[in-house]
Write an enzyme that holds these catalytic residues in place. Structure first.
Site: not given
Ligand code: BES
Ligand code: ZN
Length: 972
Positions: A368, A404, A426
């Site tokens: 994603a 996300e 991340e």
């Protein structure tokens, strides 16, 4: 076919005209179009004038200056790059001229302010006509600008001062190697004035997985439907439109897009207005976005339907999916609405956009992507069907959404200054995804699961000399791609978990809130984050967070702490843990570290005296502390919150093993998992006696929790792979099945219980099938036959063992049946499961054909090629076959995936890192020395290091494992 407007027709709507449209207070569509038409005529006049002017300039320039001069004006000279001595190093533009800007990074003195983007993607011809109008400023005088552009067919290029004064363009050069575009003007651009760069371009959209690309799906009536979509991170925005494609070059964006009237367009911002464009087309104008980085821009044109809900904070949340799959979007919608609210409370900062769209893309590279306000997903990471999808896949959907959405703050609102700090994006999202999921599904025990899927995995990779520090210098797109790896994601997340543990949740929250508020809509570096924590922590804990955390982010690796007990004195020593200690590995030269491979280690421990967590700091040194009198046992690294291993002395190990064997519940599941992980890793590298580690595993016959079992299974699978060619393999399987028997009996074959029980049942059944347990296999086959013959569906969490065994122990008929199901099902999780099962076949011809299918995009989508290669390579029958397949098709694989880090990593590591002989090692080295590896270089080095470790294990440790098995496999 549609009647296509010509370039000028397309271009007139961009730039100032398009910008003006949204300033109109009038909301009526017809009035808007009338005004657009007025501006069209004006635009023609400007266009004609500009073209004639440009032509004159170009002619004059070509006569007056046959050789390009250095274009850098004095005020920008400090950025001039000296021309290299050798001429073949001189950057040469597409047209043969010298490209005057030598740096792969853009000049820092040009700042984009706003982009007006006009696009007309034609979904019949796949031609996209575009035009971009960029308002920018310079911070010093210059007569040139440099921006990014990749494989775009550029045409008209105009530079304006303010809204209308044209500054003649003298040169426009493209340098494909750096994906840059150089524009020199006749005049001086001065600081703090507003300029506009206007470029028209065309591009043929392809069926790829990056940039602005075409994807498709089949509707239930078998029709192929096309959509146009984007994926930009890290460096593909430049292939969709010319732009300043660096994360710190933030600007606002506005999109105007022409599309079929049966399609809908999606963008980061809300729709301002849609109107008819004639000939069955519509034109959609979007609101201006907030200030953001180019890699987060996204737009999609498709015929999807949406589910919508307004969350507790009034944010309009939507999920867009192919019309037939609308029902399967409900879980994603509910999860997102709730997680978004949780983050808003947790960070104490509102989500700054009015809407959150999430969209399923049938062909998508990563899992994603966090585009601000328009998150794109693979089908498998967003759709959930309660009667078909397993608990594991459901959890995956929730965690990907939580990941996300965390990026909407970490990454989108506050962005890393440069890609070398990618972990700030991340690592954070990978940590927050657990807290977010935990909020919506508390009984999933996400923080216990965190240690298996995150900490342990990161520690495995980070035990290699060929690992890298969390913060790493990167320059070009291939290097940037390569740091999307387990170090940035998982080590990043794991050290944050450690930080949370020593600061406490409240201080962590406060620090995050300070950081996010301070850098909102801006960029930050790792130091900035630590400074915020230091600021809040100093008042409560007096810890210098920067000093502590630098030892975890600026050097690779982590320590193993050796523990010796002398009466009541505990003596601790730290040294770097390596899978292959340097004295055994001359192939991997070790790098120096600025910290000498010493860390600030928060050592936590519990004893039988109190299960309250104690903490002892090792400040880049060794240390010692006293235990209370009469302490019977001691366990360090409580719940594996620390990023280190513990090597106890023999007495302490034996005490712990006895406790596990007699009363394992004195330890929490996370502590049991930690003991398994440390013991099995330390014995693999020869630090701990392998008999002792195997003795520890004996306790598993009493284990009924998911987290320790999952840890054990992952380790014992590694042993299984290492022993593939050993005479004692069947003895090892026998031992494993003995360990598994009680838990298999307790769990049975009913797909029931809580989330973790379902996951555990599924995991142990697949493992016992892997180790050829007759009972499991015959039961699974029964389920499979009942499905194939009578259409009786298999309960979701039993599907992996049933499909797997059906193919593995079946014939061509079973394989063909699964292949047909794969082609027919619309359920994404089912498709993925079937692809995995198909790789289990024992028939070499079938497997080889299956591998060939993976390169045929009409049979298997390119996004799934790497999954097929991975399952074939994990199949003992397929190991060598897959390695041969990868070598034979290397040019094609490189062409398809050479730029993508996730896929290259998977292809390389899955096909080679299990080898354990010198012969195979040499063969791998020889092959890769003759080919290009794209972004897979790091992965190749890591896999080679793993093979060397495997060879060493077979030479030094295998014999003692076999001996232990011979003495213990028949335990009763
Ligand atoms: N930002 C990434 C997507 C990405 C990955 C872009 C690699 C460019 C290169 C996204 O946030 C992400 O991390 N996705 C993960 C899912 C997540 C739950 C770990 C993925 O794609 O696997
Ligand atoms: Zn991410």
């Amino acid at each position: 076919m549609m009647n296509e407007p010509e370039v000028d027709d397309v271009a007139f709507l961009t730039g100032n005209n398009a910008k003006k449209q949204v300033l109109y207070s009038d909301n009526s569509g017809t009035e808007k179009i009338r005004r657009i038409v007025c501006s069209k005529q004006q635009a023609f006049c400007v266009t004609g004038f500009v073209l004639i002017f440009l032509l004159i300039i170009a002619m004059v320039a070509s006569f007056a200056r046959p050789m390009p001069r250095c274009p850098i004006v004095t005020s920008a000279t400090e950025f001039r790059h000296t021309t290299p001595a050798s001429t073949n190093l001189i950057p040469t533009a597409k047209t043969g001229e010298i490209f005057p800007w030598h740096d792969i990074r853009l000049p820092p003195f040009i700042m984009p302010v706003h982009y007006n983007l006009f696009l007309h993607p034609n979904l019949n011809t796949f031609e996209n006509s575009g035009s971009v109008n960029i308002t920018f400023q310079v911070t010093m005088q210059t007569n040139f600008i440099v921006l990014h552009s990749k494989e775009l067919n550029l045409s008209r290029t105009v530079v304006l001062e303010g809204d209308d004064r044209t500054i003649p363009v003298l040169q426009r050069l493209e340098y494909p190697k750096h994906e840059q575009l150089y524009i020199e003007v006749d005049g001086t651009l001065k600081p703090y004035r507003e300029y506009t760069l206007w470029i028209d371009f065309k591009k043929h959209l392809e069926e790829k997985l990056e940039g602005f690309y075409i994807s498709s799906y089949k509707s239930t009536d078998g029709q192929k439907r096309y959509l146009a979509t984007t994926h930009f991170e890290p460096t593909s925005a430049r292939s969709a439109f010319p732009c300043f494609d660096e994360p710190a070059m933030k600007a606002t964006f506005q999109l105007t897009i022409v599309h079929d009237e049966s399609h809908t367009a999606y963008f980061n911002a809300d729709v301002f207005q849609t109107a008819s464009y004639g000939n069955g087309l519509s034109i959609t104008v979007f609101d201006k976005t907030v200030r953001m980085s180019t890699y987060l821009v996204a737009f999609v044109v498709c015929d999807f339907k949406t589910l919508q809900k307004t969350n507790a904070d009034g944010i309009n949340v939507r999920v867009a999916v192919p019309p037939e799959q609308l029902e399967e979007a409900q879980f994603a919608l509910d999860t997102a609405a709730s997680v978004l609210h949780f983050y808003q409370m947790f960070f104490n900062i509102s989500y700054p956009l009015p809407k959150m769209d999430m969209i399923a893309i049938p062909d998508f590279g990563p899992g994603a992507m966090e585009n601000w306000g328009l998150v794109t997903f693979r089908m498998t990471t967003i759709l959930y069907n309660p009667s078909e999808t397993s608990s594991e896949s459901q959890e995956h959907v929730a965690t990907v959404i939580a990941h996300e959405l965390a990026h909407q703050w970490f990454g989108d609102l506050v962005t890393m200054q440069w890609w070398s700090d990618l972990w700030l994006n991340e690592g954070f999202a990978s940590f927050m995804e657990y807290l977010g999921t935990n909020h919506v599904e508390p009984e999933w025990k996400m923080m216990d699961q965190f240690i298996v899927s995150t900490t342990q995995d990161a520690m495995s990779l980070d035990s290699l000399e060929s690992s890298h520090p969390v913060m790493t210098d990167v320059d070009d797109p291939v290097e940037i791609e390569a740091i999307f790896d387990a170090i940035s994601y998982k080590k990043g997340a794991a050290i944050l978990y450690m930080l949370k543990n020593f600061l406490g949740m409240d201080t962590l929250k406060k620090g995050l809130s300070v950081y996010l508020n301070k850098y909102r809509f801006k960029n930050a570096q790792t130091e900035d984050l630590w400074d915020c924590f230091t600021q809040v922590a100093l008042t409560s804990t007096h810890l210098n967070v920067s000093k502590i955390m630098d030892t975890w982010t600026r050097q690779k690796g982590y320590p193993v702490i050796t523990v010796r007990l002398k009466h009541r004195l505990v003596i601790l020593e730290q040294r770097r843990f390596l899978l292959t200690p340097p004295e055994y590995d001359d192939a991997a030269p070790s790098d120096l570290s600025p910290y000498g491979y010493k860390w600030f280690v928060p050592v936590t421990y519990i004893t039988d005296q109190s299960d309250k967590e104690n903490m002892f700091w090792l400040n880049m040194t060794d240390g010692q502390f006293f235990l209370p009198a009469r302490t019977k046992w001691l366990k360090l690294n409580v719940n594996q919150t620390g990023f280190f291993r513990v090597m106890y002395d023999e007495g302490l190990w034996n005490t712990l093993i006895n406790l596990l064997r007699t009363n394992h519940k004195v330890f929490k599941p996370a502590d049991r998992a930690n003991l398994l992980d440390d013991a099995l890793t330390l014995s693999r590298v020869g630090i701990l006696d392998s008999g002792l580690a195997l003795n520890l595993t004996r306790y598993l016959e009493n284990e009924e929790d998911y987290v320790p079992w999952e840890t054990a299974i992952l380790h014992l699978e590694i042993l299984d792979v290492l022993m593939q060619e050993s005479a004692a393999l069947s003895l090892f399987h026998k031992y494993m099945l003995k360990l598994l028997k009680p838990v298999l009996g307790t769990l049975g074959w009913e797909d029931e219980g809580d989330h973790l029980q379902k996951k555990l049942r599924s995991a142990v059944l697949v493992t016992s099938m892997r180790f050829h347990d007759e009972l499991t296999v015959s039961q699974a086959k029964k389920y499979f036959q009942n499905w194939m013959q009578n259409g009786k569906k298999v309960p979701p969490n039993l599907r992996n063992v049933v499909y797997g065994a059906g193919v593995k122990y079946g014939s061509k008929e079973e394989w063909q049946f699964c292949w047909k199901q794969y082609q027919e099902t619309q359920v994404p999780s089912e498709k993925r499961l079937l692809l995995t099962a198909l790789g289990n076949t024992q028939d070499m011809w079938q497997l080889s054909q299956y591998l060939n299918y993976s390169l045929d995009k009409n049979k298997i989508r390119p996004q799934d090629t790497t999954l097929v290669i991975a399952v074939a390579a994990r199949n003992p029958v397929g190991r060598l076959l897959t390695w041969r397949f990868v070598r034979m098709n290397w040019p094609q694989l490189l062409e398809m995936f050479g730029q993508g880090s996730f896929s290259m990593d998977m292809i390389i590591s899955e096909t080679i890192s299990h080898f354990s002989s010198r012969f195979d090692y040499d063969e791998v080295k020889t092959f890769f020395s003759g080919v290009e590896v794209g972004s897979g270089m790091q992965s190749l080095q890591q896999s080679l290091e793993r093979i060397r470790a495997n060879i060493r294990w077979r030479e030094n440790t295998e014999a003692s494992v076999i001996q232990w098995l011979q003495q213990n496999a028949n335990f009763s």
